[in-house]
Design an enzyme around this catalytic site. Structure first.
Site, short mmCIF file in Angstrom:
data_model
loop_
_atom_site.label_atom_id
_atom_site.label_comp_id
_atom_site.label_asym_id
_atom_site.label_seq_id
_atom_site.Cartn_x
_atom_site.Cartn_y
_atom_site.Cartn_z
N ASP A 82 5.44 72.42 25.61
CA ASP A 82 6.13 71.36 26.35
C ASP A 82 5.45 71.11 27.70
O ASP A 82 5.15 72.05 28.44
CB ASP A 82 7.59 71.79 26.57
CG ASP A 82 8.48 70.68 27.08
OD1 ASP A 82 8.16 69.50 26.84
OD2 ASP A 82 9.52 70.98 27.70
N HIS A 180 14.77 64.88 34.47
CA HIS A 180 14.86 66.31 34.23
C HIS A 180 15.89 66.92 35.16
O HIS A 180 15.98 66.56 36.33
CB HIS A 180 13.49 66.97 34.45
CG HIS A 180 12.47 66.55 33.44
ND1 HIS A 180 11.27 65.97 33.79
CD2 HIS A 180 12.47 66.62 32.09
CE1 HIS A 180 10.57 65.72 32.70
NE2 HIS A 180 11.27 66.10 31.65
N GLY A 181 16.69 67.86 34.62
CA GLY A 181 17.71 68.50 35.43
C GLY A 181 19.08 67.87 35.22
O GLY A 181 19.31 67.14 34.25
N ALA A 210 17.61 65.22 28.47
CA ALA A 210 18.88 64.93 27.79
C ALA A 210 20.03 65.81 28.26
O ALA A 210 21.18 65.56 27.89
CB ALA A 210 18.71 65.06 26.28
N SER A 211 19.75 66.84 29.06
CA SER A 211 20.85 67.65 29.60
C SER A 211 21.76 66.78 30.45
O SER A 211 21.29 65.96 31.25
CB SER A 211 20.30 68.79 30.46
OG SER A 211 19.70 69.79 29.69
N ASN A 230 15.24 66.52 23.89
CA ASN A 230 14.90 67.73 24.64
C ASN A 230 16.07 68.20 25.50
O ASN A 230 16.65 67.41 26.26
CB ASN A 230 13.71 67.46 25.56
CG ASN A 230 12.40 67.35 24.81
OD1 ASN A 230 12.37 67.10 23.61
ND2 ASN A 230 11.30 67.51 25.53
N VAL A 231 16.37 69.49 25.40
CA VAL A 231 17.46 70.08 26.18
C VAL A 231 16.96 71.38 26.81
O VAL A 231 16.48 72.27 26.11
CB VAL A 231 18.69 70.37 25.30
CG1 VAL A 231 19.81 70.96 26.16
CG2 VAL A 231 19.17 69.11 24.59
#
EC number: 4.1.2.40
Length: 290
Positions: A82, A180-181, A210-211, A230-231
Site C-alpha cells: 500500500d 486518510h484518517g 474509507a474509515s 481501503n480501511v
C-alpha cells in the site's frame, strides 16, 4: 491456500457488483483478527501493508504469517503493498513473493506519474503481480506522510481515461472527496465525478480513506464502480481504545494474551461491519478461480 494477485478478487467484484475490503495490517494479531472474521463470513480479503508497516516487521515475516494463516483459515488472500513510492522498493518485495502493489506517484505531475507507474506495471505484469495507482490526491495522514487540504485535488475523469490507457494499470485509486484518517465533519463525496470516471474507465476503481465514511456513501461508491475499499484508521482506533479500556479496568493487568485479545475482538467488529457494507459476505473465491 495461497497468496494471490488482487486482480482475481477485483475482477470477480467488478463482475458481481460488490467490493473487496482491504484492511491495513501491523502485526500477527491484526492479521489473525481480520482472517478470523473473513473465514467466519467467507469473504475475500486484501491485507495491506504500507512502507511503515514493513519497517516495523520485515516483509519476509509478514509474508510467512499471511501464508500460514491463509492455510489455517483456508482462505486465499492478497498481500498488498500500500502506498509504495519507488520501483526499487516494489521490485524487492515482488521478488520476495508479493503479487499486488500500489505505486503512488500522485504527488508528481501527470507525465511523471505516468512514467513511474508504467515502469512498475512493466516489471510487475511480467511476474503476475497486479498494480494499483492513484490519480488525484487525498488529504489527511497516511503512514508518516501528511497532505494538507490545499495540496489535495480531485481526479479529473478525462485525465483518468488517458492515465489508464498510457500505463496499463490494473486498478485506479480515485480522489473524490475522501481523506486518510478520521473526519471532523461528514465528507462531501463527489458521486457525479465518480460516475463520470466510471463512464470512461473500465478497470476496477479503488476508494481510499474509507474509515469513518457513512455506510450509505460507501455503498453508493460501490454502485458506481468501486471494487476495493481501503480501511485503516478505524481498525487501529478500535484496537487501541479497547486495550486502553481494558487497562483502565485492570490496572494491575500485564498478560498480553488477555489485552491483545480484547483489542482483536474490537477490531473484528469493525471488520464484520466493513464486509457487510462492501457486500463481500459469502463471496469467497474457490482456488480454481485464483
Amino acid at each position: 491456500m495461497s497468496i494471490i494477485s488482487t486482480k482475481y478478487l477485483l475482477q470477480d467484484a467488478q463482475t458481481k457488483g460488490y467490493a473487496v475490503p482491504a484492511f491495513n495490517i501491523h502485526n500477527a494479531e491484526t492479521i489473525q483478527a481480520i482472517l478470523e472474521v473473513c473465514s467466519e463470513m467467507q469473504s475475500p480479503v486484501i491485507l495491506a501493508g504500507t512502507p511503515g508497516t514493513f519497517k516495523h516487521i520485515a516483509l519476509e515475516e509478514i509474508y510467512a504469517l499471511c501464508s500460514a494463516y491463509s492455510n489455517s483459515y483456508d482462505i486465499p488472500l492478497a498481500l498488498h503493498l500500500d502506498h509504495h513510492e519507488s520501483l526499487e522498493d516494489i521490485r524487492r518485495k515482488v521478488n520476495a513473493g508479493v503479487r499486488s502493489a500500489m505505486i503512488d506517484g500522485s504527488h508528481f505531475p501527470f507525465e511523471e506519474n505516468v512514467k513511474l507507474v508504467k515502469s512498475v506495471v512493466d516489471f510487475c505484469h511480467a511476474r503476475d503481480c497486479s498494480v494499483e495507482a492513484e490519480l488525484g490526491r487525498l488529504g489527511g495522514v497516511e503512514d508518516d506522510m501528511s497532505v494538507d487540504a490545499e495540496s489535495a485535488f480531485l481526479t479529473d475523469p478525462q485525465e483518468a481515461k488517458r492515465f489508464v490507457e498510457l500505463t496499463g494499470v490494473d486498478s485506479l485509486a480515485v480522489a473524490i472527496g475522501t481523506a486518510h484518517g478520521l473526519y471532523t465533519k461528514c465528507p462531501k463525496i463527489d458521486f457525479q465525478r465518480l460516475a463520470e470516471i466510471r463512464e470512461v474507465v473500465d478497470i476496477p476503481l479503488v476508494l481510499h480513506g474509507a474509515s469513518d465514511v457513512p455506510d450509505e456513501y460507501v455503498r453508493r461508491t460501490i454502485e458506481l464502480g468501486v471494487c476495493k475499499v481501503n480501511v485503516a484508521t478505524e481498525l487501529k482506533i478500535a484496537f487501541a481504545d479497547a486495550v486502553k479500556k481494558w487497562f483502565a479496568e485492570n490496572p494491575d493487568g500485564n498478560d498480553p494474551r488477555y489485552y491483545m485479545r480484547v483489542g482483536m475482538d474490537a477490531m473484528k467488529d469493525v471488520v464484520r461491519s466493513k464486509i457487510t457494507v462492501c457486500g463481500s459476505y459469502k463471496k469467497l473465491l474457490q482456488p480454481s478461480h485464483c
